[in-house]
Design a protein around this motif. Structure first.
Motif, PDB file in Angstrom:
ATOM      1  N   ALA A   1       0.832  -1.199   0.000  1.00 21.34           N
ATOM      2  CA  ALA A   1       0.000   0.000   0.000  1.00 21.34           C
ATOM      3  C   ALA A   1       0.872   1.257   0.000  1.00 21.34           C
ATOM      4  N   ALA A   2       1.929   1.264   0.810  1.00 17.54           N
ATOM      5  CA  ALA A   2       2.819   2.428   0.864  1.00 17.54           C
ATOM      6  C   ALA A   2       3.535   2.643  -0.463  1.00 17.54           C
TER       7      ALA A   2
ATOM      8  N   MET B   1      -4.143  -3.232  15.628  1.00 24.39           N
ATOM      9  CA  MET B   1      -4.530  -4.438  14.902  1.00 24.39           C
ATOM     10  C   MET B   1      -6.006  -4.785  15.096  1.00 24.39           C
ATOM     11  N   ARG B   2      -6.798  -3.814  15.517  1.00 28.84           N
ATOM     12  CA  ARG B   2      -8.217  -4.087  15.756  1.00 28.84           C
ATOM     13  C   ARG B   2      -8.918  -4.563  14.488  1.00 28.84           C
ATOM     14  N   SER B   3      -8.659  -3.888  13.364  1.00 28.71           N
ATOM     15  CA  SER B   3      -9.360  -4.232  12.125  1.00 28.71           C
ATOM     16  C   SER B   3      -9.009  -5.636  11.645  1.00 28.71           C
ATOM     17  N   SER B   4      -7.722  -6.000  11.722  1.00 28.16           N
ATOM     18  CA  SER B   4      -7.340  -7.339  11.266  1.00 28.16           C
ATOM     19  C   SER B   4      -7.840  -8.415  12.226  1.00 28.16           C
TER      20      SER B   4
ATOM     21  N   ARG C   1      -9.399  -1.179   4.155  1.00 26.12           N
ATOM     22  CA  ARG C   1      -9.181   0.268   4.228  1.00 26.12           C
ATOM     23  C   ARG C   1      -8.105   0.601   5.259  1.00 26.12           C
ATOM     24  N   TRP C   2      -8.043  -0.195   6.321  1.00 26.81           N
ATOM     25  CA  TRP C   2      -7.016   0.057   7.334  1.00 26.81           C
ATOM     26  C   TRP C   2      -5.622  -0.239   6.791  1.00 26.81           C
ATOM     27  N   ILE C   3      -5.482  -1.333   6.041  1.00 28.81           N
ATOM     28  CA  ILE C   3      -4.194  -1.610   5.395  1.00 28.81           C
ATOM     29  C   ILE C   3      -3.799  -0.443   4.497  1.00 28.81           C
ATOM     30  N   GLU C   4      -4.746   0.036   3.725  1.00 26.90           N
ATOM     31  CA  GLU C   4      -4.479   1.176   2.843  1.00 26.90           C
ATOM     32  C   GLU C   4      -4.083   2.408   3.651  1.00 26.90           C
ATOM     33  N   SER C   5      -4.732   2.611   4.796  1.00 23.59           N
ATOM     34  CA  SER C   5      -4.437   3.772   5.637  1.00 23.59           C
ATOM     35  C   SER C   5      -3.024   3.701   6.205  1.00 23.59           C
TER      36      SER C   5
END
Length: 468
Positions: free
Chosen positions: A232-233, A262-265, A311-315
């Motif tokens: 993503a970066a 890591m909440r989203s994952s 979206r969190w990975i992208e963020s």
């Protein structure tokens, strides 16, 4: 405990002394040229688990930066894979060296260590699924050939920034009072983002070689195809410059470093296994463990949970990418006439084999017997006043910091998971061997050798470069 140092076909025993090897002619300066390329290696879509198509990190790539100073050439490659296997490195490095007419020592090939760089869908535990070696070698050669064809006059600069996305992951559980994997904000964590920028004489970016220490485990066990935050970066930075440059990510000493948030994952894993998502942080091990150990079936990922997770990975990638761009912008000490030089060395440390394999993953001490010695490959490429050092294993933070702090060159970078894969497993620093974490319990190394051997060995390679 002293490592055995191997130099060519000779082997000697020394107190962390690296013997001299003839790596080629003495270093000579020349006018730098650089070229970069990106080749897609995304696996075919699994129709049962199709990608969203919304996020750049759903694509996997090989990236290549080729350098030439009129005297010799060098290549920096990465791949959106979990590991860089010995077979892949041996085949690819040999053919790349032949293509560039340069020594193998002038090549660093690393894996970003994504835990989701695999075909989508179950079995969820198949983290290290690798494409065929021939396919990967072909992709790497294509990337090198394309980068070589794009060689143009260049300047190089070095800069560092900071990112607080990572955290130490070795912690004592408040409930069990045993070692477990969880954020430990009181333990050591290197926040450094190192960036080597290659630009045209006019200042237009050709490539950026980025180093940061954090495990890309967001997609672990989730069953998606993703290059995680490094991918993503990279795409964030590349798109910021209209895809006219390449950002290549390399792992720092991340053996004890996880994402802080890591909440989203964890919610994604909960969605797969039927655990109730509350909105609060869930205890990671309570959710991950049953899936990892096959105690619950691999379910279907809820679409809303999946989108928030991706979206969190992208963020994370966006935040890291912005810091990379900031460092690139402020790296002004650019040089165009530089030496290029590479070296490799192997150290050998005493090994061990765990004798109590039926015990738990972590939390209790292991029982070991003597094992075969463990060989660890060290490498280094010098470009001007920059030392890119490499190790073919996962290092703990303190080994990376020790190497950088004691290096005779200020601009030293430690690249891990590079140039093959040692049989060591994780390489903890000596002080961390007393912790009953899964990394320590699974390490094939006896304590008291690798930390000093790696740090001293890499620093000695840098000294060799400086003395030529």
């Amino acid at each position: 405990m002293k490592p055995t140092i191997r130099c060519g076909i000779r082997s000697v025993l020394a107190a962390f002394f690296i013997c001299s090897c003839a790596f080629g002619a003495d270093v000579a300066r020349g006018h730098l040229r650089a070229g970069a390329a990106r080749v897609d290696i995304t696996p075919p879509v699994n129709p049962q688990y199709p990608p969203s198509g919304k996020y750049e990190h759903e694509h996997l790539y090989v990236r290549s930066i080729v350098l030439d100073n009129g005297v010799t050439r060098a290549a920096l490659l990465n791949a959106d894979l979990a590991h860089m296997t010995e077979e892949l490195w041996a085949n690819a490095s040999k053919q790349i060296a032949e293509e560039l007419k340069c020594p193998v020592e002038n090549i660093i090939i690393s894996a970003i260590h994504t835990h989701s760089g695999r075909p989508a869908g179950p079995p969820a535990s198949a983290v290290s699924v690798m494409p065929p070696i021939a396919t990967m070698v072909s992709a790497m050669l294509d990337a090198v050939k394309e980068a070589k064809a794009k060689l143009q006059p260049a300047q190089v600069a070095f800069g560092t920034g900071f990112s607080y996305l990572n955290a130490n992951r070795d912690a004592v559980s408040d409930e069990t009072h045993r070692w477990t994997q969880a954020p430990n904000l009181n333990a050591v964590s290197d926040k450094t983002v190192a960036v080597v920028t290659f630009t045209t004489p006019a200042g237009d970016p050709i490539a950026a070689y980025v180093n940061y220490a954090m495990h890309p485990i967001n997609g672990y066990l989730v069953g998606i195809t993703s290059a995680d935050f490094p991918g993503a970066a990279s795409r964030y930075v590349e798109e910021a410059f209209d895809d006219k440059m390449v950002m290549e990510f390399s792992q720092g000493a991340s053996g004890d470093q996880n994402p802080l948030l890591m909440r989203s994952s964890t919610n994604a894993l909960a969605s797969l296994s039927g655990v109730k998502i509350t909105g609060y942080d869930l205890v990671r091990e309570d959710v991950e463990g049953p899936l990892r150990d096959g105690k619950v079936p691999f379910g279907k990922l809820d679409l809303k949970v999946a989108d928030r997770f991706e979206r969190w990975i992208e963020s994370e990638g966006d935040v890291l990418g912005e810091e990379v761009i900031r460092v690139m912008t402020n790296s002004r000490n650019r040089r165009s006439e530089v030496p290029i030089w590479g070296a490799q060395e192997t150290i050998s440390c005493p090994g061990r084999v765990r004798a109590d394999t039926n015990t738990g993953r972590e939390g209790e001490p292991g029982i070991y017997k003597d094992g075969d010695p463990v060989n660890i490959r060290l490498g280094m490429i010098g470009v001007g006043d920059i030392a890119l050092t490499a190790v073919n294993a996962e290092l703990y933070t303190m080994i990376g910091q020790r190497t950088k702090q004691h290096s005779p060159m200020a601009n030293t970078v430690v690249v891990t998971l590079a140039n093959g894969r040692a049989t060591s497993g994780y390489i903890p620093d000596d002080a961390s061997f007393g912790r009953n974490t899964f990394q320590v319990l699974g390490s094939r190394l006896k304590p008291g050798c690798a930390e000093q051997g790696i740090a001293d060995g890499l620093d000695d390679l840098v000294n060799q470069y400086m003395s030529r």
